[in-house]
Design a protein around this motif. Sequence first.
Motif, PDB file in Angstrom:
ATOM      1  N   ASP A 131       1.380 134.973  22.736  1.00  0.00           N
ATOM      2  CA  ASP A 131       0.362 134.709  23.749  1.00  0.00           C
ATOM      3  C   ASP A 131      -0.123 136.050  24.299  1.00  0.00           C
ATOM      4  O   ASP A 131       0.383 136.566  25.294  1.00  0.00           O
ATOM      5  N   TRP A 132      -1.137 136.604  23.636  1.00  0.00           N
ATOM      6  CA  TRP A 132      -1.590 137.951  23.967  1.00  0.00           C
ATOM      7  C   TRP A 132      -2.293 138.020  25.317  1.00  0.00           C
ATOM      8  O   TRP A 132      -2.380 139.084  25.919  1.00  0.00           O
ATOM      9  N   ARG A 133      -2.802 136.894  25.815  1.00  0.00           N
ATOM     10  CA  ARG A 133      -3.513 136.915  27.092  1.00  0.00           C
ATOM     11  C   ARG A 133      -2.611 137.308  28.259  1.00  0.00           C
ATOM     12  O   ARG A 133      -3.066 137.910  29.234  1.00  0.00           O
ATOM     13  N   GLN A 134      -1.340 136.974  28.161  1.00  0.00           N
ATOM     14  CA  GLN A 134      -0.420 137.275  29.258  1.00  0.00           C
ATOM     15  C   GLN A 134      -0.153 138.769  29.401  1.00  0.00           C
ATOM     16  O   GLN A 134       0.278 139.215  30.468  1.00  0.00           O
ATOM     17  N   ILE A 135      -0.388 139.530  28.353  1.00  0.00           N
ATOM     18  CA  ILE A 135      -0.020 140.949  28.376  1.00  0.00           C
ATOM     19  C   ILE A 135      -1.207 141.858  28.148  1.00  0.00           C
ATOM     20  O   ILE A 135      -1.054 143.087  28.091  1.00  0.00           O
ATOM     21  N   LEU A 136      -2.419 141.288  28.006  1.00  0.00           N
ATOM     22  CA  LEU A 136      -3.599 142.115  27.848  1.00  0.00           C
ATOM     23  C   LEU A 136      -3.915 142.835  29.160  1.00  0.00           C
ATOM     24  O   LEU A 136      -3.872 142.242  30.230  1.00  0.00           O
ATOM     25  N   VAL A 137      -4.212 144.118  29.078  1.00  0.00           N
ATOM     26  CA  VAL A 137      -4.568 144.921  30.245  1.00  0.00           C
ATOM     27  C   VAL A 137      -6.013 145.381  30.086  1.00  0.00           C
ATOM     28  O   VAL A 137      -6.378 145.953  29.054  1.00  0.00           O
ATOM     29  N   GLU A 138      -6.826 145.109  31.090  1.00  0.00           N
ATOM     30  CA  GLU A 138      -8.214 145.553  31.066  1.00  0.00           C
ATOM     31  C   GLU A 138      -8.390 146.699  32.059  1.00  0.00           C
ATOM     32  O   GLU A 138      -7.951 146.614  33.206  1.00  0.00           O
ATOM     33  N   SER A 157      12.381 135.891  25.489  1.00  0.00           N
ATOM     34  CA  SER A 157      11.886 137.075  24.790  1.00  0.00           C
ATOM     35  C   SER A 157      11.028 137.925  25.718  1.00  0.00           C
ATOM     36  O   SER A 157      10.326 137.422  26.596  1.00  0.00           O
ATOM     37  N   ALA A 158      11.073 139.242  25.505  1.00  0.00           N
ATOM     38  CA  ALA A 158      10.219 140.142  26.278  1.00  0.00           C
ATOM     39  C   ALA A 158       8.749 139.960  25.906  1.00  0.00           C
ATOM     40  O   ALA A 158       7.857 140.228  26.704  1.00  0.00           O
ATOM     41  N   VAL A 159       8.503 139.485  24.683  1.00  0.00           N
ATOM     42  CA  VAL A 159       7.144 139.230  24.217  1.00  0.00           C
ATOM     43  C   VAL A 159       6.803 137.767  24.475  1.00  0.00           C
ATOM     44  O   VAL A 159       7.481 136.879  23.961  1.00  0.00           O
ATOM     45  N   PRO A 160       5.790 137.464  25.275  1.00  0.00           N
ATOM     46  CA  PRO A 160       5.452 136.061  25.569  1.00  0.00           C
ATOM     47  C   PRO A 160       4.933 135.348  24.324  1.00  0.00           C
ATOM     48  O   PRO A 160       4.157 135.907  23.549  1.00  0.00           O
ATOM     49  N   PRO A 167       0.583 146.288  24.912  1.00  0.00           N
ATOM     50  CA  PRO A 167       1.805 147.084  24.733  1.00  0.00           C
ATOM     51  C   PRO A 167       2.006 147.473  23.278  1.00  0.00           C
ATOM     52  O   PRO A 167       1.695 146.699  22.359  1.00  0.00           O
ATOM     53  N   ARG A 168       2.529 148.653  23.063  1.00  0.00           N
ATOM     54  CA  ARG A 168       2.711 149.179  21.711  1.00  0.00           C
ATOM     55  C   ARG A 168       3.564 148.259  20.841  1.00  0.00           C
ATOM     56  O   ARG A 168       3.279 148.069  19.639  1.00  0.00           O
ATOM     57  N   ALA A 169       4.595 147.657  21.426  1.00  0.00           N
ATOM     58  CA  ALA A 169       5.465 146.777  20.641  1.00  0.00           C
ATOM     59  C   ALA A 169       4.685 145.593  20.092  1.00  0.00           C
ATOM     60  O   ALA A 169       4.918 145.148  18.959  1.00  0.00           O
ATOM     61  N   VAL A 170       3.757 145.057  20.869  1.00  0.00           N
ATOM     62  CA  VAL A 170       2.959 143.918  20.421  1.00  0.00           C
ATOM     63  C   VAL A 170       1.975 144.346  19.344  1.00  0.00           C
ATOM     64  O   VAL A 170       1.731 143.612  18.370  1.00  0.00           O
ATOM     65  N   VAL A 171       1.389 145.532  19.489  1.00  0.00           N
ATOM     66  CA  VAL A 171       0.482 146.039  18.463  1.00  0.00           C
ATOM     67  C   VAL A 171       1.213 146.150  17.127  1.00  0.00           C
ATOM     68  O   VAL A 171       0.688 145.773  16.071  1.00  0.00           O
ATOM     69  N   ARG A 172       2.431 146.641  17.160  1.00  0.00           N
ATOM     70  CA  ARG A 172       3.201 146.761  15.917  1.00  0.00           C
ATOM     71  C   ARG A 172       3.515 145.383  15.326  1.00  0.00           C
ATOM     72  O   ARG A 172       3.462 145.188  14.104  1.00  0.00           O
ATOM     73  N   LEU A 173       3.834 144.414  16.179  1.00  0.00           N
ATOM     74  CA  LEU A 173       4.102 143.067  15.687  1.00  0.00           C
ATOM     75  C   LEU A 173       2.873 142.467  15.016  1.00  0.00           C
ATOM     76  O   LEU A 173       2.974 141.862  13.937  1.00  0.00           O
ATOM     77  N   LEU A 174       1.722 142.615  15.636  1.00  0.00           N
ATOM     78  CA  LEU A 174       0.506 142.034  15.079  1.00  0.00           C
ATOM     79  C   LEU A 174       0.070 142.760  13.811  1.00  0.00           C
ATOM     80  O   LEU A 174      -0.444 142.129  12.874  1.00  0.00           O
ATOM     81  N   ASP A 175       0.272 144.070  13.755  1.00  0.00           N
ATOM     82  CA  ASP A 175      -0.009 144.791  12.516  1.00  0.00           C
ATOM     83  C   ASP A 175       0.902 144.301  11.394  1.00  0.00           C
ATOM     84  O   ASP A 175       0.468 144.126  10.245  1.00  0.00           O
ATOM     85  N   ALA A 200      14.653 140.266  19.555  1.00  0.00           N
ATOM     86  CA  ALA A 200      15.273 141.594  19.505  1.00  0.00           C
ATOM     87  C   ALA A 200      14.282 142.714  19.814  1.00  0.00           C
ATOM     88  O   ALA A 200      14.676 143.870  19.957  1.00  0.00           O
ATOM     89  N   VAL A 201      13.002 142.378  19.928  1.00  0.00           N
ATOM     90  CA  VAL A 201      11.982 143.391  20.181  1.00  0.00           C
ATOM     91  C   VAL A 201      11.973 143.752  21.664  1.00  0.00           C
ATOM     92  O   VAL A 201      11.881 142.885  22.536  1.00  0.00           O
ATOM     93  N   GLY A 202      12.076 145.034  21.962  1.00  0.00           N
ATOM     94  CA  GLY A 202      11.956 145.511  23.329  1.00  0.00           C
ATOM     95  C   GLY A 202      10.507 145.896  23.617  1.00  0.00           C
ATOM     96  O   GLY A 202       9.849 146.502  22.773  1.00  0.00           O
ATOM     97  N   MET A 203      10.024 145.546  24.781  1.00  0.00           N
ATOM     98  CA  MET A 203       8.626 145.816  25.103  1.00  0.00           C
ATOM     99  C   MET A 203       8.520 146.540  26.433  1.00  0.00           C
ATOM    100  O   MET A 203       9.039 146.070  27.444  1.00  0.00           O
ATOM    101  N   ASP A 204       7.861 147.687  26.409  1.00  0.00           N
ATOM    102  CA  ASP A 204       7.571 148.443  27.620  1.00  0.00           C
ATOM    103  C   ASP A 204       6.125 148.143  28.013  1.00  0.00           C
ATOM    104  O   ASP A 204       5.184 148.547  27.329  1.00  0.00           O
ATOM    105  N   ARG A 205       5.934 147.436  29.104  1.00  0.00           N
ATOM    106  CA  ARG A 205       4.586 147.036  29.509  1.00  0.00           C
ATOM    107  C   ARG A 205       3.731 148.214  29.951  1.00  0.00           C
ATOM    108  O   ARG A 205       2.514 148.073  30.120  1.00  0.00           O
ATOM    109  N   GLN A 206       4.353 149.367  30.186  1.00  0.00           N
ATOM    110  CA  GLN A 206       3.594 150.551  30.575  1.00  0.00           C
ATOM    111  C   GLN A 206       3.171 151.393  29.371  1.00  0.00           C
ATOM    112  O   GLN A 206       2.308 152.260  29.494  1.00  0.00           O
ATOM    113  N   ASP A 207       3.775 151.135  28.215  1.00  0.00           N
ATOM    114  CA  ASP A 207       3.459 151.886  27.004  1.00  0.00           C
ATOM    115  C   ASP A 207       2.339 151.153  26.273  1.00  0.00           C
ATOM    116  O   ASP A 207       2.573 150.305  25.423  1.00  0.00           O
ATOM    117  N   LEU A 208       1.094 151.489  26.599  1.00  0.00           N
ATOM    118  CA  LEU A 208      -0.062 150.730  26.137  1.00  0.00           C
ATOM    119  C   LEU A 208      -0.810 151.453  25.023  1.00  0.00           C
ATOM    120  O   LEU A 208      -0.830 152.683  24.956  1.00  0.00           O
TER     121      LEU A 208
END
Length: 447
Positions: free
Chosen positions: A146-153, A30-33, A166-174, A84-92
Amino acid sequence: MSERVMPGRTDGLITLGAADALWVDLTADSAVPTASGAFTCFPARARVGYVLLGGHAVATVRASNGQLSVPEVEVRRAAAELNAVGMDRQDLVRIGPFRGAPRQECNEETPLRWRRRITGELQELGRPERAARREVGRPYHLAGIDWRQILVEQTRDGTQRTWWLPRAVVRLLDAAEHAETQWVQAARTRQASAAVTAPPSHPRQAEDADGRQKTSPEGPTASLRPYNKELEGQLYSVLSRKPGTSRRVAGWACAVCRTAPATVLDHCHEHGYVRAPVCQSCNTQERPDHLYSNDIRVANRYTRLFHTDTDDWLRHWHRCPGCRARTTLPLPHLAAWTAHTACRSLRPTHRAPRGRKPCGVLRVSWTGSQNAPRSCLLTVAVDFCPSGEHRVLARVPYREAAERFRTWLAETAPAVAAAAGPDRLDGLPAQFRPVIADTSGEGLALF
């Protein structure tokens, strides 16, 4: 992927340990860890009756031997949807901290409260008293992610830290928070119904012949209702003051992406009309990236607004009767469109390993106001261009920008253009509100 025989499996149920292994195995690509302790590590709530996986609440049942289990088919279904979720790591999307923003309500129906968990933990990690017990109570995952792998500070001015996902992860968690709320509400409804109908000598939840607790299929799958123009033509200043508005908004699906639960009422700041209920992710995506009150940095997300998902966003903006009547956009959005779309060919490029790359950072500013179109002028520039910083690409009068937009709208979204026009002026207020810009980019109240 081939079927695997899982240990502890009986009649379609698998133990929590086996479910952990299956979840990791199914989501390996999966693109989402994902995390290995989705069912057994904090903050999993298996003993309460459910476990969150992505945007789903999977029911837990107690088998005849007293061991907690979950339906294997539900784990596989949740894994398939996550894959099936696509994740753009630059779309934060920024998730905190927000200066001056109200604290997230402590809603007992949503124990996940993922923004509060992440922000609270990251703020405490630097404290000396926290260092000795850093692992105690640590949320290894959120809804199996595993949000730690994709968190950007990011750090601003060398001192202020901000956190992004990433926006895709925010939508999943919402979606996970919404699924949890629906589950808890359904469980309370079942308990209330059982208390009314069951005899006093049998207050416990009914069990089937095998000793398993019965679970309602409506809990984790309760659906959101689509938005069908129920708030069209209403003023935000009036509607936002009505009691129960927030609860009503939470019952709709986002009017833009139509997948996540709505959290806010998006409205036009020039005309004051409500557009539609939207999720926090779409609300953030739409927000103009203000540097100052009349200066916008043209971020990468405008590609989605004016290219990838053009029809959806144009239709959404034109839910405002004022914008629809004038076949235009609010000034900040029109300025962003002018820089990103109308002046695209003017932006210089430089050689790159793979072809040519647009240089610098695109920016647009304006003088004057949309209330005085003759004096309003948009200036499109490139900052940090190697061939000359703050290079001005074009100066476009407001009326010319609006006319270009009308022509582009008719070609790009004919259905949206057909619903707009000067004959839709009835009922518009005589005095329009000025643009209200979120100059700090931190507060969520205005959007």
